[in-house]
Design an enzyme around this catalytic site. Sequence first.
Site, PDB file in Angstrom:
ATOM      1  N   ARG A  23       0.818  -1.231   0.000  1.00  0.00           N
ATOM      2  CA  ARG A  23       0.000   0.000   0.000  1.00  0.00           C
ATOM      3  C   ARG A  23       0.842   1.267   0.000  1.00  0.00           C
ATOM      4  NH1 ARG A  23      -2.753  -3.107   3.502  1.00  0.00           N
ATOM      5  NH2 ARG A  23      -4.584  -4.071   2.559  1.00  0.00           N
ATOM      6  N   LYS A  68       3.194  12.092 -10.496  1.00  0.00           N
ATOM      7  CA  LYS A  68       2.337  11.195 -11.293  1.00  0.00           C
ATOM      8  C   LYS A  68       3.126   9.952 -11.651  1.00  0.00           C
ATOM      9  CE  LYS A  68      -0.462  14.249 -14.140  1.00  0.00           C
ATOM     10  NZ  LYS A  68      -0.864  14.417 -15.542  1.00  0.00           N
ATOM     11  N   GLU A  73      -4.324  18.277 -10.416  1.00  0.00           N
ATOM     12  CA  GLU A  73      -4.750  18.610 -11.776  1.00  0.00           C
ATOM     13  C   GLU A  73      -6.217  19.004 -11.877  1.00  0.00           C
ATOM     14  OE1 GLU A  73      -3.709  17.027 -16.225  1.00  0.00           O
ATOM     15  OE2 GLU A  73      -3.090  15.901 -14.489  1.00  0.00           O
ATOM     16  N   ARG A  94      -2.627  23.219 -13.477  1.00  0.00           N
ATOM     17  CA  ARG A  94      -1.680  22.227 -13.978  1.00  0.00           C
ATOM     18  C   ARG A  94      -1.888  21.951 -15.477  1.00  0.00           C
ATOM     19  NH1 ARG A  94       0.430  17.151 -10.377  1.00  0.00           N
ATOM     20  NH2 ARG A  94       1.719  16.149 -11.922  1.00  0.00           N
ATOM     21  N   HIS A 144      -0.018  14.709 -28.580  1.00  0.00           N
ATOM     22  CA  HIS A 144      -0.465  13.346 -28.274  1.00  0.00           C
ATOM     23  C   HIS A 144      -1.142  12.710 -29.481  1.00  0.00           C
ATOM     24  CE1 HIS A 144      -0.566  14.137 -23.663  1.00  0.00           C
ATOM     25  NE2 HIS A 144       0.560  13.547 -24.020  1.00  0.00           N
TER      26      HIS A 144
HETATM   27  N1  LIG Z   1       4.977  11.077 -14.739  1.00  0.00           N
HETATM   28  C1  LIG Z   1       4.993  12.158 -15.473  1.00  0.00           C
HETATM   29  O1  LIG Z   1       4.613  13.236 -15.031  1.00  0.00           O
HETATM   30  C2  LIG Z   1       5.517  12.071 -16.867  1.00  0.00           C
HETATM   31  C3  LIG Z   1       5.750  13.235 -17.599  1.00  0.00           C
HETATM   32  C4  LIG Z   1       6.288  13.123 -18.869  1.00  0.00           C
HETATM   33  C5  LIG Z   1       6.572  11.867 -19.397  1.00  0.00           C
HETATM   34  N2  LIG Z   1       6.313  10.744 -18.664  1.00  0.00           N
HETATM   35  C6  LIG Z   1       6.621   9.400 -19.179  1.00  0.00           C
HETATM   36  O2  LIG Z   1       8.021   9.325 -19.392  1.00  0.00           O
HETATM   37  C7  LIG Z   1       8.265   8.326 -20.373  1.00  0.00           C
HETATM   38  C8  LIG Z   1       9.325   8.813 -21.318  1.00  0.00           C
HETATM   39  O3  LIG Z   1      10.505   9.045 -20.609  1.00  0.00           O
HETATM   40  P1  LIG Z   1      11.902   9.222 -21.352  1.00  0.00           P
HETATM   41  O4  LIG Z   1      11.737  10.136 -22.496  1.00  0.00           O
HETATM   42  O5  LIG Z   1      12.883   9.547 -20.298  1.00  0.00           O
HETATM   43  O6  LIG Z   1      12.128   7.797 -22.002  1.00  0.00           O
HETATM   44  P2  LIG Z   1      12.839   6.439 -21.505  1.00  0.00           P
HETATM   45  O7  LIG Z   1      12.756   6.278 -20.057  1.00  0.00           O
HETATM   46  O8  LIG Z   1      12.290   5.356 -22.364  1.00  0.00           O
HETATM   47  O9  LIG Z   1      14.352   6.687 -21.939  1.00  0.00           O
HETATM   48  C9  LIG Z   1      14.673   6.862 -23.285  1.00  0.00           C
HETATM   49  C10 LIG Z   1      15.780   5.907 -23.720  1.00  0.00           C
HETATM   50  O10 LIG Z   1      17.020   6.364 -23.207  1.00  0.00           O
HETATM   51  C11 LIG Z   1      17.659   5.320 -22.454  1.00  0.00           C
HETATM   52  N3  LIG Z   1      18.400   6.023 -21.405  1.00  0.00           N
HETATM   53  C12 LIG Z   1      17.914   6.585 -20.290  1.00  0.00           C
HETATM   54  N4  LIG Z   1      18.872   7.255 -19.655  1.00  0.00           N
HETATM   55  C13 LIG Z   1      19.999   7.110 -20.362  1.00  0.00           C
HETATM   56  C14 LIG Z   1      21.324   7.587 -20.209  1.00  0.00           C
HETATM   57  N5  LIG Z   1      21.648   8.405 -19.211  1.00  0.00           N
HETATM   58  N6  LIG Z   1      22.254   7.226 -21.128  1.00  0.00           N
HETATM   59  C15 LIG Z   1      21.897   6.422 -22.185  1.00  0.00           C
HETATM   60  N7  LIG Z   1      20.667   5.959 -22.388  1.00  0.00           N
HETATM   61  C16 LIG Z   1      19.724   6.305 -21.492  1.00  0.00           C
HETATM   62  C17 LIG Z   1      16.552   4.430 -22.006  1.00  0.00           C
HETATM   63  O11 LIG Z   1      17.004   3.124 -21.754  1.00  0.00           O
HETATM   64  C18 LIG Z   1      15.610   4.475 -23.198  1.00  0.00           C
HETATM   65  O12 LIG Z   1      16.053   3.596 -24.185  1.00  0.00           O
HETATM   66  C19 LIG Z   1       6.942   8.034 -21.039  1.00  0.00           C
HETATM   67  O13 LIG Z   1       6.482   6.774 -20.624  1.00  0.00           O
HETATM   68  C20 LIG Z   1       6.019   9.117 -20.514  1.00  0.00           C
HETATM   69  O14 LIG Z   1       4.685   8.695 -20.398  1.00  0.00           O
HETATM   70  C21 LIG Z   1       5.800  10.828 -17.427  1.00  0.00           C
END
Ligand SMILES: NC(=O)c1ccc[n+]([C@@H]2O[C@H](COP(=O)([O-])OP(=O)(O)OC[C@H]3O[C@@H](n4cnc5c(N)ncnc54)[C@H](O)[C@@H]3O)[C@@H](O)[C@H]2O)c1
Length: 370
Positions: free
Chosen positions: A121, A143, A237, A241, A252
Amino acid sequence: MRNVPVPLGERSYAIKIAPGLLAQLGAECATLRLGSRCAIISDRNVAKPYARAAEKSLRAAGFDPVLITVPAGETAKSLRVVGACYDQLAAHRLERKSFIVALGGGVVGDLAGFVAATYLRGIPFVQAPTTLLAQVDSSVGGKVGVNLKAGKNLVGAFHQPRLVLCDLNTLATLPPREFRAGIAEIIKYGIIYDAELFRRLEHDMEKLLARDVETLAAVIARSCEIKADVVGQDETESGLRAILNFGHTIGHAIENISGYGKYLHGEAIAIGQVAAAKISAELTGLPANDMVRITELFRRAGLPTHINLSAAQRKRLFAAMKLDKKVAAGEIKFVLARRLGEVIWGQSVPDAVIERALVHSAFRIPRSAF
Ligand SMILES: NC(=O)c1ccc[n+]([C@@H]2O[C@H](COP(=O)([O-])OP(=O)(O)OC[C@H]3O[C@@H](n4cnc5c(N)ncnc54)[C@H](O)[C@@H]3O)[C@@H](O)[C@H]2O)c1
Ligand SMILES: [Zn+2]
């Protein structure tokens, strides 16, 4: 080191930003009164270069970490992977005071955060974001969640981290395309909240693209401050936000119709923000000169600024926009800019105006803009 406080009452935490912070992970966690057992959740690309430093630092501070590695990429944000993580947490006997470290990009942060929100939890977690996008966006705000077959982020929770540690050195290995995608969110903060940040990006774009540590530290800290400020005023939100979604309605939909993976999120929202700027010039008085500066800054960041769509594809794009979960009663609401640094949300936009913003040639830059 830069320190950005996120004031959320009892759930307040700090975002720390500096090169080499992974080596401080253990010492930083030691200040949080956590149990000794913990799990580092990471993906294969990140675990290889960085997990050892994280483990070593935790051990040196008296913690007992277990490393859980998940596949890289969006598919790891699934209930199947969540289940596999639970099993490993239970096998390592993590209990209520134990904690999780999310070491990776937004995928790992959302996944590990969701695991932390639900295991027993809810147990504490620490974000150690390693992509630019994660450092300026996904690691801040609480989030967390995973995808279903039916769509992205359909299962989730609000679970604030106890600490966010942005080690700028980890950005050195980030592929250039991923790095540029993160810049799209930073430009967004300038447009929605801070004309000064926007000017700084205009001035320092080359240094930023060269990953100059001082420039990175400054713009990441400012981006986190802005996100924290917005989230602090509207944690769940219900209003403000929404401004964080500037460019995201169209973005999107572009991700959706082009099949996830063709455009990175940052690329799709770059196109979406340029379109939103054009709509703003038409409806909310964004000066033509600001619209030009916005388009130009995305271009200089190496991001796409428009998309060529056939009439049939545009139709699909509209259908996708109307399916977006932020659509109330079938009406698409936009965040639009009045000027650089100032936006309003909840704006209705006639379909014809959206259409014009998407047809590249229909929007000539007025001569007066120069
Ligand atoms: N929670 C939120 O508020 C929020 C906001 C925006 C996006 N997101 C989510 O974030 C995700 C996208 O995140 P992202 O763009 O970081 O993608 P990701 O986590 O997939 O990383 C992108 C790529 O880079 C690689 N990588 C990560 N760090 C690295 C490093 N330092 N050196 C080399 N390679 C590295 C990863 O293995 C992956 O292949 C989506 O799922 C999206 O929905 C969440
Ligand atoms: Zn985004």
